[in-house]
Write a protein that holds these residues in place. Sequence first.
Motif, PDB file in Angstrom:
ATOM      1  N   THR A  49     -94.106 -35.552   9.362  1.00 24.98           N
ATOM      2  CA  THR A  49     -93.167 -34.911  10.276  1.00 24.98           C
ATOM      3  C   THR A  49     -93.790 -34.832  11.664  1.00 24.98           C
ATOM      4  O   THR A  49     -94.953 -34.455  11.803  1.00 24.98           O
ATOM      5  CB  THR A  49     -92.817 -33.497   9.773  1.00 24.98           C
ATOM      6  OG1 THR A  49     -92.202 -33.604   8.480  1.00 24.98           O
ATOM      7  CG2 THR A  49     -91.867 -32.786  10.719  1.00 24.98           C
ATOM      8  N   GLY A 104     -90.149 -37.842   9.916  1.00 28.65           N
ATOM      9  CA  GLY A 104     -89.391 -36.603   9.859  1.00 28.65           C
ATOM     10  C   GLY A 104     -89.467 -35.787  11.150  1.00 28.65           C
ATOM     11  O   GLY A 104     -90.409 -35.909  11.929  1.00 28.65           O
ATOM     12  N   GLN A 146     -86.439 -30.219  11.999  1.00 31.45           N
ATOM     13  CA  GLN A 146     -85.106 -29.821  11.572  1.00 31.45           C
ATOM     14  C   GLN A 146     -84.761 -30.351  10.186  1.00 31.45           C
ATOM     15  O   GLN A 146     -83.974 -29.739   9.457  1.00 31.45           O
ATOM     16  CB  GLN A 146     -84.064 -30.295  12.590  1.00 31.45           C
ATOM     17  CG  GLN A 146     -82.634 -29.909  12.267  1.00 31.45           C
ATOM     18  CD  GLN A 146     -82.441 -28.413  12.087  1.00 31.45           C
ATOM     19  OE1 GLN A 146     -83.064 -27.617  12.786  1.00 31.45           O
ATOM     20  NE2 GLN A 146     -81.589 -28.030  11.154  1.00 31.45           N
ATOM     21  N   ASP A 147     -85.348 -31.482   9.805  1.00 30.76           N
ATOM     22  CA  ASP A 147     -85.050 -32.048   8.491  1.00 30.76           C
ATOM     23  C   ASP A 147     -85.434 -31.077   7.375  1.00 30.76           C
ATOM     24  O   ASP A 147     -84.664 -30.851   6.430  1.00 30.76           O
ATOM     25  CB  ASP A 147     -85.797 -33.373   8.300  1.00 30.76           C
ATOM     26  CG  ASP A 147     -85.346 -34.435   9.274  1.00 30.76           C
ATOM     27  OD1 ASP A 147     -84.123 -34.552   9.499  1.00 30.76           O
ATOM     28  OD2 ASP A 147     -86.196 -35.151   9.813  1.00 30.76           O
ATOM     29  N   SER A 148     -86.628 -30.515   7.467  1.00 35.36           N
ATOM     30  CA  SER A 148     -87.069 -29.538   6.462  1.00 35.36           C
ATOM     31  C   SER A 148     -86.397 -28.191   6.668  1.00 35.36           C
ATOM     32  O   SER A 148     -86.064 -27.492   5.705  1.00 35.36           O
ATOM     33  CB  SER A 148     -88.595 -29.372   6.519  1.00 35.36           C
ATOM     34  OG  SER A 148     -89.241 -30.550   6.115  1.00 35.36           O
ATOM     35  N   VAL A 155     -88.704 -33.736   1.167  1.00 35.21           N
ATOM     36  CA  VAL A 155     -87.952 -34.108   2.368  1.00 35.21           C
ATOM     37  C   VAL A 155     -88.811 -35.174   3.042  1.00 35.21           C
ATOM     38  O   VAL A 155     -89.603 -34.898   3.945  1.00 35.21           O
ATOM     39  CB  VAL A 155     -87.729 -32.896   3.305  1.00 35.21           C
ATOM     40  CG1 VAL A 155     -86.857 -33.298   4.490  1.00 35.21           C
ATOM     41  CG2 VAL A 155     -87.085 -31.738   2.554  1.00 35.21           C
TER      42      VAL A 155
END
Length: 251
Positions: free
Chosen positions: A182, A210, A213-215, A237
Amino acid sequence: MSQTIWITGATGAIGAALAHELASLGCRLILSGRNEEKLLSLAAQINGETLVVPGDLSLVPTAEVILQTAQQLNFIPTGFAHCVGSTLIRPLHLTSANDCEALFAQNYFSAFYALKAFVSLQLKTKTPASAVLIGSLVASAGFANHEAIASAKAAVASLAQTAAATYADKGIRVNAVMPGLTRSALSARLTGTPEALARNAKMNPMGLIGEGQDSAALIAFLLSDAARWITGQMIGVDGGHAHLHPLPKIS
């Protein structure tokens, strides 16, 4: 979602994204981390009620002190996201005992102390609650030179799963989110330049790196009532990186 949520490591990429996400959903937030100035700056950006309580969660009493302060100010959390973490990419034979101990303090022991304090509070108040700990893709997939951090993050994931079993009948849900690479200050060595981003994205099944915001989107869901029947899970994720092995592309 009308809750009070405690976010630790709140100024990191995932923690900050989660703070903005939860505030947009109407949550009150307790923001914790080691850098008070950065926490106050984050709080100033958020449109909602926030309480800044700094502290080093790798130290035994910090989590209890933070929650005691929050309760005194009528911020009683029913949700908890532990976004504290650090990393180390170094082969085992070059990893010192001090490096390993510091990594476990920052990643595992901080999670242990904070989750213990949060669960203890919920047992006293007898309210349903949800906690999410942040593990890592590397905990379940063999990446070279990640021996120390993979072990620490695997311990975090196991902590979440076993605590979920212990407190399921008390209405306390505990899950772990396992992000892949990330983009953040911690990953600057791997994501800090366009060339590094492109090189590392090629290793991912989806060809992506990543973002916080994805997690954060998944954590927000797991903390919500919509996830009321989800506990003890370790959810990746990571663009499928931990489990998918696409065929090589022929150029």
